[in-house]
Structure formats: C-alpha cells, structure tokens
Write a protein that holds these residues in place. Sequence first.
Motif, short mmCIF file in Angstrom:
data_model
loop_
_atom_site.label_atom_id
_atom_site.label_comp_id
_atom_site.label_asym_id
_atom_site.label_seq_id
_atom_site.Cartn_x
_atom_site.Cartn_y
_atom_site.Cartn_z
N PRO A 4 0.96 -1.43 -0.23
CA PRO A 4 0.01 0.04 0.10
C PRO A 4 1.15 1.35 0.17
O PRO A 4 2.23 1.16 0.50
CB PRO A 4 -0.43 -0.68 1.22
N PRO A 5 0.30 2.29 0.14
CA PRO A 5 1.42 3.47 -0.64
C PRO A 5 1.69 4.08 1.10
O PRO A 5 0.59 3.33 2.62
CB PRO A 5 0.44 4.38 -0.94
N PRO A 6 2.14 4.74 1.17
CA PRO A 6 2.68 5.32 2.83
C PRO A 6 1.06 6.32 2.98
O PRO A 6 0.87 7.19 2.50
CB PRO A 6 3.72 5.56 2.83
N LYS A 7 1.27 5.46 4.69
CA LYS A 7 -0.10 6.37 4.83
C LYS A 7 -0.27 7.75 5.08
O LYS A 7 -0.93 9.05 5.42
CB LYS A 7 -0.69 6.02 6.56
N GLU A 8 1.61 8.42 5.18
CA GLU A 8 1.85 9.82 5.59
C GLU A 8 1.49 10.61 4.41
O GLU A 8 2.24 12.09 4.07
CB GLU A 8 3.11 9.81 6.44
N ALA A 9 2.00 10.09 2.78
CA ALA A 9 1.82 10.79 1.72
C ALA A 9 0.52 11.13 1.40
O ALA A 9 -0.37 10.97 1.67
CB ALA A 9 2.05 9.63 0.90
N ALA A 10 1.31 12.64 1.53
CA ALA A 10 -0.03 13.56 1.38
C ALA A 10 -0.78 13.79 -0.27
O ALA A 10 0.17 13.50 -1.27
CB ALA A 10 0.27 15.39 1.48
N GLY A 11 -2.15 13.85 -0.09
CA GLY A 11 -2.82 13.85 -1.48
C GLY A 11 -2.90 11.75 -1.95
O GLY A 11 -3.31 12.12 -3.22
N VAL A 12 -3.06 11.50 -1.11
CA VAL A 12 -2.75 9.79 -2.08
C VAL A 12 -3.39 9.07 -0.43
O VAL A 12 -3.72 9.43 0.31
CB VAL A 12 -1.51 8.89 -1.52
N VAL A 13 -4.64 8.45 -1.55
CA VAL A 13 -5.63 7.24 -1.23
C VAL A 13 -5.29 5.84 -1.47
O VAL A 13 -5.26 5.37 -3.36
CB VAL A 13 -7.08 7.74 -1.85
N ASP A 14 -5.44 5.18 -0.30
CA ASP A 14 -5.66 3.89 -1.24
C ASP A 14 -6.85 3.26 -1.82
O ASP A 14 -7.38 3.46 -1.26
CB ASP A 14 -5.46 3.06 0.57
N GLN A 15 -5.88 3.20 -2.71
CA GLN A 15 -6.98 2.28 -3.79
C GLN A 15 -7.84 1.66 -2.88
O GLN A 15 -9.28 0.70 -3.76
CB GLN A 15 -6.89 1.78 -5.37
N THR A 16 -7.24 0.14 -2.38
CA THR A 16 -7.63 -0.94 -2.06
C THR A 16 -8.86 -0.23 -0.72
O THR A 16 -9.48 -1.60 0.17
CB THR A 16 -6.28 -1.99 -1.99
N ARG A 17 -8.63 0.30 -0.09
CA ARG A 17 -9.47 1.47 1.20
C ARG A 17 -9.08 0.25 2.09
O ARG A 17 -9.08 -0.09 3.33
CB ARG A 17 -10.84 0.93 1.06
N GLY A 18 -7.72 -0.23 2.20
CA GLY A 18 -7.11 -0.71 3.05
C GLY A 18 -6.56 -2.60 3.06
O GLY A 18 -5.79 -3.33 3.84
N ILE A 19 -7.51 -2.85 2.03
CA ILE A 19 -6.90 -4.52 2.19
C ILE A 19 -5.44 -4.89 1.74
O ILE A 19 -4.95 -5.87 2.28
CB ILE A 19 -8.01 -4.72 0.35
N LEU A 20 -4.64 -4.03 0.80
CA LEU A 20 -2.89 -4.40 0.93
C LEU A 20 -2.32 -4.24 2.34
O LEU A 20 -1.90 -4.22 1.97
CB LEU A 20 -2.38 -3.08 -0.55
N THR A 21 -3.02 -2.73 2.69
CA THR A 21 -2.78 -2.88 4.13
C THR A 21 -2.88 -4.42 5.08
O THR A 21 -2.10 -4.63 5.64
CB THR A 21 -3.16 -2.17 4.61
N TRP A 22 -4.19 -5.10 4.79
CA TRP A 22 -4.07 -6.57 5.53
C TRP A 22 -3.45 -7.16 5.07
O TRP A 22 -2.43 -8.41 5.74
CB TRP A 22 -5.12 -7.01 5.66
N VAL A 23 -2.81 -7.59 3.86
CA VAL A 23 -2.00 -8.38 2.75
C VAL A 23 -0.57 -8.80 3.45
O VAL A 23 -0.31 -9.70 3.96
CB VAL A 23 -2.45 -8.32 1.32
N ASN A 24 -0.52 -7.02 3.73
CA ASN A 24 0.98 -7.12 3.72
C ASN A 24 1.19 -8.03 4.84
O ASN A 24 2.45 -8.02 5.65
CB ASN A 24 1.18 -5.97 3.72
N GLU A 25 0.10 -7.57 5.93
CA GLU A 25 0.54 -7.83 7.80
C GLU A 25 0.63 -9.57 7.77
O GLU A 25 0.83 -9.27 8.90
CB GLU A 25 -0.82 -6.73 8.15
N THR A 26 -0.68 -9.79 7.10
CA THR A 26 -1.06 -11.06 6.98
C THR A 26 -0.23 -12.09 6.55
O THR A 26 0.66 -12.88 7.62
CB THR A 26 -2.50 -11.36 6.74
N THR A 27 0.21 -11.63 5.40
CA THR A 27 0.95 -12.90 4.30
C THR A 27 2.55 -12.06 3.79
O THR A 27 2.11 -11.70 3.22
CB THR A 27 0.54 -13.78 3.49
N PRO A 28 3.53 -11.69 4.65
CA PRO A 28 4.61 -10.36 4.28
C PRO A 28 5.44 -10.56 3.62
O PRO A 28 5.66 -11.99 3.69
CB PRO A 28 4.89 -10.02 5.42
#
Length: 301
Positions: A175-199
């Motif tokens: 996922p994109p870094p959360k602190e990046a200005a003007g950026v919205v995670d297109q997966t709305r959190g899914i990629l964050t979950w994927v990388n935390e669950t199966t890095p």
Amino acid sequence: SMRLLQERRLVGSTGASGRVCSGARRARCLRGVVMKAAQQRQRSVIILPGLGNCAADYDDLVANLVEKATQETSDSPLRVSVLPVARIDWLRNALGLLDGNYWRGTLKPRPTVDWYLNKLETCIQEARDETSGGPITLLAHSAGGWMGRTYLVEKESPGDCGVDCFVSLGSPHSPPPKEAAGVVDQTRGILTWVNETTPGAFHEGVKYVSICGKYIKGARIDAKEVSVEQKITGQGYKQVCGSSEVWGDGIVPEDSAHLEGALQIDLEGIYHSPLGKGDDKKWYGDSDVVDQWWNNIYVDP
C-alpha cells in the motif's frame, strides 16, 4: 488401483540399482520413487486476471506459454488455464462500499472478493483432478497478485492446494505510505491487511517471483521538460507508492511490484497491460517478452 499395484511391485522387488530393497532401505527406495514421480507430474499454471481484465485478455499469454514449454522442455506438457473472469464481474467489488471499513480505509479482502477466491478454488481443484495432483504455479497479473496471496492464507495453504510457485506480473504488492500527502489507498485497506498477514515471500516451500516492467518514469505535475504522459503516469504512480518520480510499467511502480524475499525481475521497456499494448508497446504476455521470464514458472527439483 494402478498406483497401488505399482507401489507394491516397487516395495517387493528392486531399487534403482537392481538390488532388492528391504527394511529401511526399502522405505528409502520407495520414497525416492514417489518424489521422482511427483517431479514428473504435469504442472498447471493458473493465470489470475488483474482488475478490469477478463479471461480472453490472456489468450495470447496462454498460447505463448504452451508453445515455449512444448518447444523447450522434455517434461510433461504444461497445463495452462485462466480464471474465468468477465469484466462485469469486477462490479461485485462494489459490495465493499457497504462495509464501514471501506470508508475508514481498513477494509479486508473478504467477503468483498470472495467471488474471485471461490473461482480460484474451483480452478485449483480442476487442475489437481486433471493432473493427478500435479504442482501448480499461480501466475498473477496486476491485482491478481494480492488476490493470490490472499487465497493462500484465507482459503487453502500452499501445501493443501499444491501451489509451489507464485509469479506476479506488475502486481501492486504494497500500500502507499499513510503519511503521503494527497494519496488515497485505492484498495481501501486491503493491501495493508495483505502485507500484515502474509508479508513478502511468506510461505516456506513456495518459490516467489515478482516481475515488473520498466516502461516509463513518472514525473511531478509541475515538472519541466517532461512529457504529458510522464506527468499523468506520475500521478498514477503516486497513488500506488506515494511518489511520482519513479520508474514503473505505466501503471504500477517498480518498488510496489516487488515482494521482499522473492526473485525480483525488471524488464526494460515493458508495459503493464494487454489492453492498450501495440507494436511499440509490448506487455508481459507478448511472445518475445515471455521468453525473458517464462522459465520461472517452474521449480527446480
């Protein structure tokens, strides 16, 4: 069954040297024969379509893989299939809009993409039935990458479903870094979950390969002496990785396309999608491009 009859003959007769196997040696002989037989079973490749793509988009890729395998290997012929996805199927992802986590940016893959995971479960079972449990390579394009990674932790483990190789083509894996200005995670959190669950290259016993094209470098919208295409592409890259001034395949930037711990391959001049490709715009599935990576769908014995 024929398999049982063959095993009984092997146990009761000779090993590879022609000598009679007995006791522990007999067990080792049988184990070696079984391992060799497993290596010789037909391999299946299941292509996982990316967002907005349909199965027909990969017809040339299927044909090219089968041709390469037929011409250049003496092993069993390759069994190649594509997840039967229609473009309209992607509208099912709108189910996520009904989940409050979508709006909070903490969405998980399921149940939003269960429709995709269920199709993959069916394809895997068909492949195993037709090859008597032969090994499987998941060949994931674009969003098919995180779909496949999700499957291997949510539906079946690699050991249970026979997957020993995972290859991604231009897949956004992080996922994109959360602190990046003007950026919205297109997966709305899914990629964050994927990388935390199966890095990264998560599963032991699975060969991971991440492949990315180096088609165009993005640029900031206010950059000077760059093309309009670079500026537009840069804005797309920024939404994926947080930065616009990076190289990528025109849709997915290099850093996002690679998995930590995987074999990482960059392909010069290669575009992201079969849609929009042309004579001067080659994509991962074109014949001369497949030449550069296709042997990675196999696992060394």
